[in-house]
Every structure is written in structure tokens, then in C-alpha cells.
Design an enzyme around this catalytic site. Structure first.
Site, PDB file in Angstrom:
ATOM      1  N   GLN A 225      12.207  -0.755   9.000  1.00 14.21           N
ATOM      2  CA  GLN A 225      10.772  -0.478   9.111  1.00 14.21           C
ATOM      3  C   GLN A 225      10.486   0.966   9.512  1.00 14.21           C
ATOM      4  OE1 GLN A 225       8.135  -2.417   8.074  1.00 14.21           O
ATOM      5  NE2 GLN A 225       9.875  -3.455   7.138  1.00 14.21           N
TER       6      GLN A 225
ATOM      7  N   ASP B  51       7.030  -7.893   2.905  1.00 14.48           N
ATOM      8  CA  ASP B  51       6.611  -6.621   2.286  1.00 14.48           C
ATOM      9  C   ASP B  51       6.681  -6.704   0.771  1.00 14.48           C
ATOM     10  OD1 ASP B  51       6.034  -5.177   4.522  1.00 14.48           O
ATOM     11  OD2 ASP B  51       7.891  -4.001   4.567  1.00 14.48           O
TER      12      ASP B  51
ATOM     13  N   HIS C 160     -44.890 -13.387  10.757  1.00 15.96           N
ATOM     14  CA  HIS C 160     -43.896 -14.463  10.625  1.00 15.96           C
ATOM     15  C   HIS C 160     -44.569 -15.822  10.893  1.00 15.96           C
ATOM     16  CE1 HIS C 160     -40.792 -11.435  10.675  1.00 15.96           C
ATOM     17  NE2 HIS C 160     -39.832 -12.351  10.636  1.00 15.96           N
TER      18      HIS C 160
ATOM     19  N   GLU D 267       1.551  -4.798  13.635  1.00 18.95           N
ATOM     20  CA  GLU D 267       1.282  -5.190  12.248  1.00 18.95           C
ATOM     21  C   GLU D 267       2.287  -6.278  11.828  1.00 18.95           C
ATOM     22  OE1 GLU D 267       2.248  -2.081   9.533  1.00 18.95           O
ATOM     23  OE2 GLU D 267       1.534  -3.184   7.798  1.00 18.95           O
ATOM     24  N   HIS D 268       3.575  -5.955  12.020  1.00 19.12           N
ATOM     25  CA  HIS D 268       4.638  -6.914  11.710  1.00 19.12           C
ATOM     26  C   HIS D 268       5.271  -7.359  13.013  1.00 19.12           C
ATOM     27  CE1 HIS D 268       4.811  -3.936   8.285  1.00 19.12           C
ATOM     28  NE2 HIS D 268       4.497  -5.047   7.664  1.00 19.12           N
TER      29      HIS D 268
ATOM     30  N   HIS E 168       9.613   3.718   6.804  1.00 18.03           N
ATOM     31  CA  HIS E 168       8.302   3.837   6.153  1.00 18.03           C
ATOM     32  C   HIS E 168       7.761   5.260   6.235  1.00 18.03           C
ATOM     33  CE1 HIS E 168       6.641   0.107   4.604  1.00 18.03           C
ATOM     34  NE2 HIS E 168       7.324  -0.543   5.529  1.00 18.03           N
TER      35      HIS E 168
END
Ligand code: NAD
Length: 430
Positions: A249, A353, A412, A319-320, A252
Site C-alpha cells: 500500500q 483494489d 403558507h 481508508e483500508h 501508491h
């Protein structure tokens, strides 16, 4: 809490965000004034690309012919899994109808947005899987017009495998344009495109900032910035698998945080020995990214017990999130802030992924505290409706008139009065 940092980050994914805002705002303003010509100018400047930006059917077919059969099969396998998962998600969006008071029925239905603009990143890596994740979900949701937009490689154009995936998954148009200019083209409806109603997909800080600025004028899925990942591991975890997953990871990008949270000191020490070795063994580009990410953004946190590990993870809202520990059911029940959860050693973030079916466009930088990732639901507008019989109208009109007058909203109140007078002549409703 007695947690101890065996390794602490010196930077966070928010570092340096302020100059990006000015740059992106400037490009968006320029393109809004200058239209197609200005967008093309930025494409030349940032991506050294001067080819066709809206791909023709012939160009799409020619690109597809370049993709090897085995890769086509893999893309089709991944597409099938993502599509089936998305279809099951759509099933959960059932229309509802309820008689709120006798004679007044209120309902809720889901309507897909018409135009989806799917950003498929392509600067550093060719994110074939992002095309699958964004275009497939838009198609399953029922969007009428789907644009897949991806940066062309200098002088060459979009990677053929991205074109293959976008076409297979249902893109109506493929736009060879990256970064802010691509996002602007989809939002402003340049090059003859229908303006997008929602922008989805991950991207670098320029793409993320463009989506943030344009939100309101157009919908967005979320701000999906630099990827981040956290692993929860206990003494039962294999340090080599944990280290490999962290490095996987970290590649990335130079600013992609990876975090290890454990209650086992020996495991933490072993993983910290292994990670630099595994990084040095990567090909050059990946090595440079992973090295910087590990040096500046990574953390290794030692906790006293699993309850403290879970609380730490929820605070980071990764995120993960991966759990390589005993009693996976306990973790599934206890953890509450993550984009996507990977339970046990037999699965891993890379599966999600690329190919396992859950979406990989996920909330980063702590956004998992308030949102999940991309799903069919993000393309759907949940709208409500109502209708009433005259009898059903009566109690609601009476209450509406009184509440409106108390609020000072005479106009109204009179919309309620007129109905009461018309349907129940001669009755007194004071
Ligand atoms: P990208 O396609 O997002 O960005 C490339 C574009 O950036 C280029 O086309 C160029 O126009 C623009 N650009 C480059 N330098 C610029 C500058 N100085 N000023 C203005 N514009 C500039 O590709 P990328 O850069 O490889 O980034 C992809 C990102 O997406 C990574 O951060 C990755 O972690 C992230 N990602 C996130 C997820 C997720 O679900 N969160 C999934 C996949 C990828």
C-alpha cells in the site's frame, strides 16, 4: 490510553494543501472563461498531449485490440465481480410507501443522476481498476450518460487497457484528459459533452481539490485523496505477510500513509526490520514511492490490548483496514470507522483494489468517520413524494395552518386554509 509510537509520522496527508487550492482555482477559472481551447492548452502543458480528446469508436476498437487476451479475461473477471456486488447494493434501495395518517400516503424512491463523470487516475500508475470501479457502478445505478476521463500518456494517449475496461464497463464517452482540465471538461460540458451531474473517482491532490471546489455546482462521491491503510495485527499474525501488505500500500505514492497497530512488541519490531528490506526489493518507481511514504508518513503503534487497538483504528478512520488477528467476528462487530475492511490473512487490500467486487474508491484522510466508499447509492437521489385524499388532507391542513401562523408565514397558512374551505364548506377551522 497507554499506546506507544514505535515509529511516528513527520508529515500528514494534509501537508502542503494550501498552494494546491490556489493553483486549482486558477485553472478552473481559466477553463470556465476559455472553454475547450483553454482546456486543451492545459492538456498540452501538463500531459504533453495534443491528440484527439474524445475518442472515436475506431480509436477505442484499435486500443482494445492491443490488450492481451489474458488481461482482457482478468478485466472481465473483475468487472463481473464489481457488477454483481453493485447489483446487490442496488437491491437494498427499495422504494417505500407509508400511510402516515389515514388518507395521506408518503413515499420514497431512488432516481439515478443523469450524467456521471468518472475520473480514472493515470498519472503515476495506469489505474485500470478505477475505470472498472467507477464506470460499472454508474452503469448499474442507471445513469444515462457516463464519461470515463483519464490522463493521456505524453504523446501517446490513454493506456489501452483503461480504454478496454471503460468500454466494457459501459462508458458512453472516453475523454483523454487528466487532472483539473479533465474534471473541468466533464463539469462544464466541454467538447460537446453533456455536463456531469456527479463527479466520481480518485485522483491526486489537484483532482481532489477540483472536486472539492466544484461541489455544490455538481455532486461528488467524496474527496478520495492519497490512499491510506492500517493493519491491526496480534501475535498470531505472520510478520512477513504484514510487512508485505504495508509495502504494497505504501507504493501508491510518496504521501500514502501506512499504519501498523499491534499489541505484540516482537511482531512490531520484526515488521519494522522487514519493511525497508522489502521496499529495496521493489522496482525503482515503486521503491521511491514506498520509501518516502514509509519514511515520512508511516506509523507503528503499540497498544496494551485489542480494545485499545480498535479504538486507535477508529480514531485514524483508515481508508483500508486489515485485521490479521484472532476472533475476526469480534473485530467485525467492534470496528466502526473504515472505508473497506479486510478480515483475515486470506484476503488483502489489493484484492479489493483490483478484483474482489467491493469498490476501491474509498474515503481517505479520516473521511471514513462520516462516509463509506463509492457505491451504487452515491449515484442515486433519494427523493420523496406524497398524495392525500380530502379526508387525509384535513388534519394535516389544520396543523399546517396553525404552525405556519405561529411562524409568521401567512402565505403558507392560506395554502392550507383554501383546501379546508374547498373540501369542507361550512366547517369552522379556527
Ligand atoms: P492523476 O490522474 O490523479 O493525476 C494526473 C494529472 O495531474 C495530470 O493529468 C496533470 O494534469 C495533473 N497535474 C500534475 N501535476 C500538476 C501540477 N503541478 N499542477 C496542476 N495539475 C497537475 O494521477 P496520479 O498523480 O497518479 O494520482 C493518482 C492518485 O489517486 C494517487 O494519489 C492515488 O493514491 C490515488 N488513488 C486513490 C484511490 C482511492 O480510492 N482513494 C484509488 C486509486 C488511486
Amino acid at each position: 490510553m497507554a499506546r506507544e509510537y514505535l515509529k511516528k509520522a513527520t508529515l500528514t496527508s494534509q501537508s502542503g494543501a494550501s498552494d494546491v487550492h490556489e493553483t486549482v482555482q486558477g485553472i478552473l477559472d481559466d477553463i470556465e472563461k476559455g472553454g475547450d481551447a483553454k482546456a486543451l492548452e492545459y492538456a498540452t502543458k501538463f500531459d504533453q498531449y495534443e491528440g484527439n480528446v474524445i475518442l472515436t469508436r475506431e480509436e477505442i476498437e484499435a486500443a482494445k485490440d492491443l490488450v492481451p487476451q489474458k488481461l482482457r479475461d482478468d478485466i472481465e473477471f473483475a468487472h463481473d465481480n464489481v457488477r454483481r456486488f453493485a447489483e446487490a447494493q442496488k437491491e437494498t434501495l427499495r422504494n417505500i410507501e407509508v400511510e402516515v395518517v389515514p388518507g395521506l400516503i408518503a413515499g420514497q424512491k431512488s432516481i439515478p443522476v443523469k450524467g456521471a463523470g468518472c475520473y480514472v487516475p493515470g498519472g503515476r500508475y495506469s489505474h485500470i481498476a478505477s475505470a472498472i470501479m467507477t464506470v460499472t457502478t454508474a452503469k448499474v445505478a442507471g445513469c444515462e450518460h457516463i464519461v470515463a476521463c483519464s490522463p493521456p500518456r505524453p504523446g501517446v494517449g490513454i493506456n489501452p487497457a483503461i480504454i478496454y475496461a471503460a468500454d466494457l464497463c459501459g462508458a458512453d464517452t472516453i475523454l483523454a484528459m487528466g487532472g483539473v482540465q479533465g474534471v473541468a471538461a466533464m463539469t462544464f460540458g466541454l467538447f460537446g459533452l453533456p455536463p456531469a451531474n456527479i463527479l466520481v473517482g480518485p485522483g491526486n491532490q489537484f483532482v481532489a481539490e477540483a472536486k472539492r471546489i466544484l461541489f455544490g455546482r455538481v455532486g461528488i462521491d467524496m474527496i478520495a485523496g492519497p490512499t491510506d491503510s492500517l493493519i491491526l495485527a496480534d501475535e498470531t499474525a505472520d510478520p512477513e505477510v504484514v510487512a508485505t501488505d504495508l509495502v504494497g500500500q505504501a507504493e501508491h505514492g510518496y504521501n500514502s500513509p501506512v499504519w501498523l497497530v499491534t499489541d505484540d512488541h516482537a511482531l512490531a519490531e520484526r515488521v519494522m526490520e522487514l519493511v525497508p528490506e522489502l521496499i529495496e526489493d521493489l522496482p525503482e518507481v515503486n521503491r521511491d514511492n514506498a520509501r518516502a511514504a514509509w519514511r515520512d508518513y508511516a506509523e507503528v503503534i503499540l497498544c496494551d490490548n485489542r480494545e485499545e487497538m480498535a479504538a486507535t483504528s477508529d480514531e485514524y478512520a483508515p481508508e483500508h483496514l486489515t485485521v490479521q488477528a484472532e476472533d475476526l467476528e469480534w473485530w467485525l462487530g467492534r470496528l466502526s470507522c473504515y472505508g473497506s475492511l479486510f478480515l483475515g490473512e486470506e484476503t488483502t487490500v489489493a484484492f479489493g483494489d483490483k478484483a474482489s467486487g467491493t469498490n476501491h474508491v474509498l474515503p481517505t484522510s479520516g473521511a471514513a468517520r462520516y462516509t463509506g466508499g463509492l457505491s451504487v447509492h452515491k449515484y442515486m437521489k433519494i427523493v420523496t413524494w406524497q398524495r392525500a385524499t380530502k379526508e387525509g388532507c384535513k388534519p394535516v391542513a389544520e396543523a399546517t395552518a396553525r404552525i405556519s401562523r405561529l411562524e409568521g408565514m401567512e402565505g403558507h397558512a392560506r395554502t392550507a386554509d383554501i383546501r379546508l374551505r374547498k373540501y369542507f364548506p361550512g366547517q369552522n377551522f379556527d
